[in-house]
Design an enzyme around this catalytic site. Structure first.
Site, PDB file in Angstrom:
ATOM      1  N   GLU A   1      14.927  31.518 -38.662  1.00 49.48           N
ATOM      2  CA  GLU A   1      15.635  32.044 -39.835  1.00 49.48           C
ATOM      3  C   GLU A   1      14.775  33.165 -40.369  1.00 49.48           C
ATOM      4  O   GLU A   1      13.630  32.934 -40.755  1.00 49.48           O
ATOM      5  CB  GLU A   1      15.824  30.915 -40.850  1.00 49.48           C
ATOM      6  CG  GLU A   1      16.971  31.181 -41.810  1.00 49.48           C
ATOM      7  CD  GLU A   1      16.499  31.778 -43.109  1.00 49.48           C
ATOM      8  OE1 GLU A   1      16.539  33.034 -43.200  1.00 49.48           O
ATOM      9  OE2 GLU A   1      16.079  31.040 -43.992  1.00 49.48           O
TER      10      GLU A   1
ATOM     11  N   CYS B   1      14.773  34.802 -48.978  1.00 49.66           N
ATOM     12  CA  CYS B   1      15.488  35.591 -47.970  1.00 49.66           C
ATOM     13  C   CYS B   1      16.925  35.799 -48.402  1.00 49.66           C
ATOM     14  O   CYS B   1      17.581  36.733 -47.968  1.00 49.66           O
ATOM     15  CB  CYS B   1      15.392  34.987 -46.584  1.00 49.66           C
ATOM     16  SG  CYS B   1      15.395  33.228 -46.586  1.00 49.66           S
TER      17      CYS B   1
END
Ligand SMILES: Cc1cc2nc3c(=O)[nH]c(=O)nc-3n(C[C@H](O)[C@H](O)[C@H](O)COP(=O)(O)OP(=O)(O)OC[C@H]3O[C@@H](n4cnc5c(N)ncnc54)[C@H](O)[C@@H]3O)c2cc1C
Length: 1001
Positions: A752, A786
C-alpha cells in the site's frame, strides 16, 4: 387534562399556515407527509436551492431531483421538472422565478426577515399584536475566525438597532411589579445566540480552550445586553457541545452576579437532562444566583441518532417520542418546583406539554413572573394565539438572516413539522382525536423494557462468522465526556513518567537485548527520548527467521478458530490498554488525541474483523457440483511473512498487516518504522500477552538498509506486507521479483503506497460542510496520511468564495504539541520530512501562488506550517507528487468535466472526494473518478474497517483492500481438492437431490 381541552377548544377549526392546503407550501407539505421519497428529494432540493445561482443550474437540478418518469409529484414540480430545458432560456427563467418565489415564501414562513431594519419593523408589529420576541441571527456554521467575529459583530449591531427601537415600545401588559418591563417583569429585548458560532475551533476535546474562546466573544454581547436592560439566552446545539454551553452559562452568570436576565436552553430529549438540570439547580442554589431555563424538546434528533449510530455510541436521545414528552413534563415540574431560584420558559407547540406546564404551575402556586411560553415564529399560529389569550405571556423565537444560512434552519423546521411523531402534524394535518393527543405520555412508555441503551443505528456488518457476533467497529472515544478527557490526560502523564526505557527485540518467544540502541524521540521536542530500542542485526534476523521456520508447520496446522482466538485475545488487551497505546503515539509521532485514539480503535477492528473473516474462509466452499465428484476450494498460508510497517499509523497498520498474516497461518517477522519502534514494541506485547506460540511473531526493529533488505530478499520469505512510500514500495516489488539461489517460491507483495488525493468542489457544494471537511482531510495529523487530501479542485463559479473561506479556516488552526488538545496540527515526523515538505512549499511558490502559510511555534519541534498554494495546474509537480505533509494545492477547473479529468491526472489512485449536491454529477464521479476509496460529501480520510475497506491501485498499491472481505486471500494460496466420490456406480447424495444415492449411469 382540562387545560388541554380548553386550549383545543380555543383553536378548533384553525390550522397553522404551513398545513393550509390552499397555499403552495401547504400542498407541498401534504405531499411530503404522504410520500417519504418525495420528502427526501424536496428537503434536499430546498437545501441546495440557495446555491443555484443561474437559471441553467436551477433547471438542471430541478430535472435531476424531480425529473424521473416514475415519480409521483405535485403538478407544478412535475411540469417544471419534465419541461426543464425544453422551454429554452426564457422558459427556464420563468420556471426558476416561480419555484424560487415559492421556496422563498416557505423560508419566510419561518424566518422573520433577511435584514435588521425589516426585522425591527416586523418585531414592532408582533409586539403590537401582543407577542414578546427572542431574536436569533442565522449563520451558525462559522468555519473560520472572521466568520465567528462577524457573527458576534452582527449580533452587536442587531442589539444596537433593537436598543434604539425599544425606546418607542410600550411594554406588554402584565401584572408584575415593574410597569416599564414587559408583563411587569421581563426585558423587552431578548436575544438568543448559538455559542459555537462564536468560535470556529470549538472542539469537545479542547473543552477549556473552547469555553475560554467563546466566553471572550460572548462577554461583549452580554455586556451590551446588560447595558440595554435586555435578556440573553444561550441556545443549545448538539450533544457534543452541551457541556461547553452549560459551562459558559455558569461562567457568564457568575461573572455578572447582579444581573439575572440570562437563560439557557435545555433539551428534554436528551437522556442526560435529568442529571444536568439537577446539577444546574443545585449550582444556582449554592451560588445563590437565579437562573432561567428555556425548556425545549430538542431540534437535532435525527442528527444525534445518526451521529451516535455512525460512531457506535449509545444514542444520547430518547428513542420513543413519549419518553421525550414525559421527560419534558418532568423537567418542567422540577423547574417550577424550584421557582424561587429558577425561571421557566416553556418552549413547545404541543398542547399536551403546554397544558401540563400550566396545570403544574397552578398546582404549585407558581407566580406568573416565574414562567412564560415560547413558540417558534411561523409555527403553530393557532397555538400561539390560544396561548396569548389564556396565558398572556408568549414569546416568539424569531430567526433572521440570509437565505443560505437560513436553509439549515428551514430544513430543521420542515423535518420537525412533517415527522410522523410531530404533535403539529398529528393535530393539524392528520386530525388525531383530542383525547389521544392529551394522554399522559408517561402512561405510553412500556414498563417492561427500557430504551435506555437502545442503539438505533449502530454500525454492524451483517452476520457474524462462526459463533462470533456480527462485526462492529470499535466506537471512538467520546471526548465530550469529561471522564474520557481525564482518562486521556492521566494516560499521557503515565506515559511521560515512563519515557526513556530500553526495549528489547522479541525473537522465538524471548526478549533479546542487543548492544546497538536507537533512540525514538518526540517530534515536538526531539531532545525528549521516548524510548531506546535495541536494534536487530543480521544474526538476530537469521535467528528470528529460524524460529519462524521451526514453528511454521505447527502454526499452519493450528485450527483457524484457534488462530482467530489469539487475535481476539490481543484485541481484548488492546481495548484494556487503549488510552495508554494512544498516549504513546501522541508523544512518539505527534498524533492528536482523537487521531491517536482512532489508530488504536482501528487496530482493534483489524484484529476482530480478520478473526471473523478467517472463520468465514476456514472451511472453504464446495464448488462445481456434479454427481460423483467433490471439489473443495481451500486456502493455505504462504509461509513466513515480513511485515514492514509505516510510522503514520504505527499501531493500526502494523497490527492490520500482522494480524492478517498471522490469522491466515503465516509466521511473522515484524519490522516497525524506525520512527515509531516503541509503538511497534507495544504491538509485540499485545501478541506476546495474547499467548502466541514462540516464533510465530517476532519483533525486529532495525535499519531499512540491512533488516529491511534481509526481509525482502531472503529466499525463505514468502510474503511481504508493506505500507509506505511509493519509491520504497516499488523497490520492494522489484527486489522481491528476483529469485535468489535456493528460492522455491514466487514472493507475494502486498503493498500500500502513496496517493495524491483530490477533492472536487462542485458549484453547488455545501461550503459550510466542504470547507471544514477539506481542512480536516488535508491537515489532520499534519497531512501525513496516505489518504490525505493534497489537491482541491474547485469549480470556477465557487472558486473565490470557497478559497476565501478555506484560507481563513486554515488560518484559524492552532499548531503545537499534540499533547495539548487545543492544537489541530502537531509536528511532522522528523527533520527529513520537515525539510522535504519545506522544499515542496518553495516549489509550490514557484509553480503557483502562495495563498496561505501559517505560523509555526518556536522551539525545537519539527513543525511545518499548514500551507495552501493556488494556481496549480495538472502538469505541475505540486499536482503530481506526494508530499506527505500539510500542503494543499488548489486547482481552478472550468467545469465538472475538467475537474474529473484533473482528479484522474496523476499516477496514483488511492482516495478522492466530491462535494456536490447534483445527483447526476455524483453518478458521473461514481463511474469516472478512478480511485480505490471515493467519498461523497465527507472527508476523504478516516476509512473504517469493514465499512470502507482501504487501498488503491495504479501507483498507490497492489489493489488490496485492508479491512475488506478479500484482504486475507492475499496472504494465502488457494488450493482445489477434487475427490471422485463414486464407488461401484453410486455416490453420496448431492444437496438438493433427495434420493438415497445418485445413480450415475
Ligand atoms: C422558543 C424556542 C426555542 C428553541 N430553542 C431550541 C434550542 O436552543 N435547541 C434546540 O435543540 N431546540 C430548540 N427549539 C426547537 C425545539 O426543540 C422544537 O421546536 C421542539 O422540539 C418541538 O417540540 P414540540 O413540543 O413543539 O413538538 P412535539 O411534536 O410534541 O415534539 C417534538 C419533539 O419530539 C422529539 N421526538 C420525535 N420523535 C421521537 C422519538 N422517536 N423518540 C424521542 N423523541 C422524539 C423530537 O426530536 C422533538 O424534540 C426551540 C423551540 C422553541 C419554541
Amino acid at each position: 387534562m382540562a387545560r388541554g381541552e380548553e386550549l383545543f377548544a380555543a383553536i378548533r377549526g384553525e390550522a397553522p399556515s404551513l398545513f393550509d392546503r390552499n397555499r403552495w407550501v401547504g400542498q407541498v407539505m401534504d405531499w411530503c407527509m404522504r410520500n417519504e421519497e418525495f420528502k427526501l428529494r424536496l428537503f434536499r432540493f430546498v437545501d441546495v436551492f440557495p446555491s443555484l445561482s443561474t437559471d441553467e443550474s436551477f433547471t438542471r437540478h430541478l430535472a435531476e431531483y424531480f425529473g424521473a418518469e416514475d415519480q409521483d409529484l405535485p403538478a407544478v414540480l412535475k411540469w417544471g421538472a419534465r419541461s426543464a430545458g425544453r422551454g429554452g432560456k426564457l422558459g427556464a427563467a420563468i420556471l426558476n422565478r416561480f419555484i424560487r418565489h415559492n421556496i422563498e415564501a416557505m423560508a419566510h414562513q419561518f424566518i422573520l426577515a433577511e435584514e435588521s431594519e425589516k426585522a425591527v419593523e416586523k418585531l414592532n408589529k408582533l409586539r403590537q399584536d401582543g407577542f414578546a420576541f427572542s431574536v436569533d441571527l442565522l449563520g451558525e456554521a462559522t468555519v473560520n475566525e472572521e466568520e465567528a467575529g462577524q457573527y458576534v459583530e452582527s449580533n452587536l449591531a442587531l442589539l444596537r438597532g433593537l436598543d434604539e427601537a425599544q425606546a418607542s415600545w410600550e411594554s406588554l401588559p402584565g401584572t408584575g411589579p415593574a410597569p416599564d418591563a414587559d408583563w411587569g417583569h421581563a426585558p423587552s429585548v431578548n436575544l438568543s445566540v448559538k455559542p459555537t458560532a462564536c468560535y470556529s475551533q470549538t472542539r469537545p476535546q479542547d473543552f477549556e480552550g473552547s469555553v475560554a474562546a467563546i466566553l471572550a466573544r460572548l462577554e461583549p454581547i452580554y455586556e451590551k445586553v446588560i447595558g440595554m436592560g435586555g435578556f440573553l439566552c444561550l441556545d443549545m446545539e448538539t450533544w457534543q457541545t452541551k457541556g461547553i454551553t452549560q459551562e459558559l452559562f455558569r461562567r457568564l452568570r457568575s461573572n455578572h452576579r447582579d444581573y439575572p436576565h440570562l437563560g439557557i436552553a435545555l433539551q428534554s430529549y436528551l437522556r442526560d437532562t435529568d442529571g444536568d438540570l439537577a446539577d444546574l439547580v443545585a449550582w444556582a442554589n449554592r451560588e445563590k444566583s437565579s437562573i432561567s431555563v428555556r425548556l425545549v424538546k430538542g431540534a437535532y434528533w435525527d442528527f444525534e441518532t445518526i451521529r451516535a449510530g455512525q460512531n457506535g455510541w449509545p444514542s444520547p436521545v430518547y428513542t420513543r417520542k413519549a419518553e421525550t414528552d414525559a421527560a419534558f413534563e418532568r423537567h418542567a415540574r422540577k423547574i417550577l418546583e424550584n421557582q424561587d431560584i429558577c425561571h421557566l420558559a416553556c418552549g413547545s407547540h404541543n398542547i399536551r406539554s403546554i397544558a401540563a406546564v400550566m396545570e403544574t404551575a397552578a398546582a404549585l402556586g407558581v407566580p406568573e413572573d416565574r414562567y412564560e411560553f415560547q413558540v417558534l415564529y411561523g409555527m403553530a399560529e393557532p397555538v400561539r394565539k390560544a396561548l396569548l389569550s389564556t396565558a398572556g405571556r408568549v414569546r416568539l423565537y424569531c430567526p433572521l438572516g440570509e437565505m443560505i444560512p437560513g436553509m439549515a434552519y428551514l430544513v430543521r423546521r420542515l423535518l420537525e413539522n412533517t415527522a410522523n411523531t410531530s404533535f403539529l402534524r398529528q393535530s393539524f394535518a392528520e386530525g388525531e382525536a383530542t383525547e389521544r393527543l392529551l394522554i399522559d405520555p408517561a402512561e405510553q412508555i412500556p414498563h417492561d423494557e427500557s430504551s435506555a441503551e437502545v442503539n438505533v443505528a449502530s454500525p454492524s456488518m451483517a452476520g457474524g462468522s462462526g459463533d462470533l457476533p456480527p462485526f462492529r467497529n470499535r466506537p471512538a472515544v467520546n471526548f465530550a465526556l469529561e471522564n474520557e478527557r481525564e482518562a486521556f490526560r492521566r494516560a499521557l502523564a503515565e506515559v511521560r513518567g515512563g519515557l526513556g526505557h530500553v526495549y528489547p527485540l522479541y525473537i522465538g518467544g524471548e526478549e533479546r537485548k542487543t548492544e546497538k540502541l536507537a533512540d525514538s524521540v518526540n517530534p515536538a521536542d526531539p531532545e525528549e527520548v521516548v524510548g531506546r530500542v535495541c536494534l536487530a542485526g543480521l544474526p538476530e534476523a537469521e535467528e528470528a527467521l529460524d524460529a519462524a521456520r521451526r514453528v511454521f508447520p505447527a502454526w499452519r496446522d493450528t485450527p483457524a478458530r484457534e488462530r482467530a482466538g489469539y487475535l481476539l485475545k490481543a484485541a481484548e488487551l488492546a481495548r484494556q490498554r487503549r488510552a495508554n497505546l494512544a498516549a504513546w503515539q501522541v508523544l512518539e509521532i505527534g498524533k492528536q488525541w482523537d487521531q491517536a485514539d482512532a489508530d488504536v480503535a482501528e487496530a482493534v477492528d483489524f484484529l476482530v474483523y480478520y478473526a471473523g473473516e478467517m472463520l468465514r474462509l476456514e472451511e472453504g466452499p464446495v464448488i462445481g457440483e456434479v454427481p460423483g465428484e467433490e471439489n473443495r476450494y481451500v486456502y493455505q498460508p504462504k509461509g513466513i511473512a515480513a511485515v514492514i510497517a509505516p510510522w503514520n499509523f504505527p499501531l493500526a497498520i502494523s497490527c492490520g498487516m500482522a494480524a492478517a498474516a498471522l490469522v491466515t497461518g503465516n509466521c511473522v517477522l515484524f519490522k516497525p518504522s524506525s520512527l515509531t519502534p516503541v509503538t511497534g514494541r507495544l504491538l509485540t506485547e499485545l501478541f506476546r500477552d495474547a499467548g502466541l506460540p514462540p516464533g510465530v511473531f517476532n519483533f525486529l526493529p532495525g535499519p531499512g538498509g540491512s533488516i529491511g533488505e534481509f526481509l525482502v530478499s531472503h529466499p525463505d520469505i514468502a510474503l511481504i506486507a508493506f505500507t509506505g512510500s511509493m519509491d520504497v514500495g516499488l523497490n520492494i516489488i522489484r527486489r522481491a521479483a528476483e529469485p535468489r539461489s535456493g528460492q522455491s517460491l514466487v514472493k507475494k507483495v502486498v503493498a500500500e503506497m502513496g496517493g495524491k488525493n483530490a477533492i472536487i468542489i462542485d458549484d453547488d457544494a455545501d461550503l459550510d460542510e466542504a470547507v471544514p471537511q477539506v481542512i480536516a482531510s488535508t491537515f489532520s495529523f499534519q497531512g501525513q496520511k496516505c489518504s490525505a487530501c493534497s489537491r482541491v479542485i474547485v469549480l470556477d463559479t465557487v472558486y473565490n468564495l470557497f478559497v476565501n473561506r478555506l484560507v481563513k479556516a486554515a488560518a484559524a488552526l492552532k499548531i503545537g504539541p499534540a499533547e495539548d488538545p487545543a492544537n489541530t496540527l502537531g509536528p511532522v515526523a522528523d527533520e527529513t520530512a520537515r525539510q522535504k515538505i519545506f522544499d515542496y512549499i518553495e516549489l509550490g511558490k514557484a509553480e503557483g501562488e502562495l495563498l496561505f502559510t501559517g505560523e509555526i511555534p518556536r522551539g525545537r519541534g519539527w513543525y511545518v506550517p499548514p500551507t495552501i498554494i493556488g494556481g496549480i495546474r495538472p502538469d505541475h509537480r505540486l499536482a503530481r507528487e506526494e508530499i506527505f505533509g500539510p500542503v494543499l494545492a488548489v486547482m481552478r477547473a472550468a467545469d465538472f468535466d475538467q475537474a474529473i479529468a484533473w482528479a484522474n491526472a496523476t499516477p496514483f489512485a488511492l482516495t478522492g472526494g466530491v462535494f456536490s449536491r447534483s445527483p447526476a454529477h455524483l453518478d458521473r464521479a461514481r463511474r469516472e473518478f478512478n480511485v480505490g476509496n471515493l467519498y461523497f460529501n465527507r472527508p476523504c480520510t478516516a476509512a473504517m474497517v469493514g465499512r470502507q475497506p482501504f487501498g488503491g491501485f495504479h501507483l498507490s498499491g497492489t489493489g488490496t483492500k485492508a479491512g475488506g472481505p478479500d484482504y486475507l486471500l492475499h496472504f494465502m494460496d488457494p488450493r482445489v481438492i477434487t475427490e471422485n466420490t463414486m464407488r461401484r456406480g453410486f455416490a453420496p447424495t448431492l444437496p438438493g437431490n433427495r434420493g438415497d444415492a445418485t445413480p450415475v449411469s
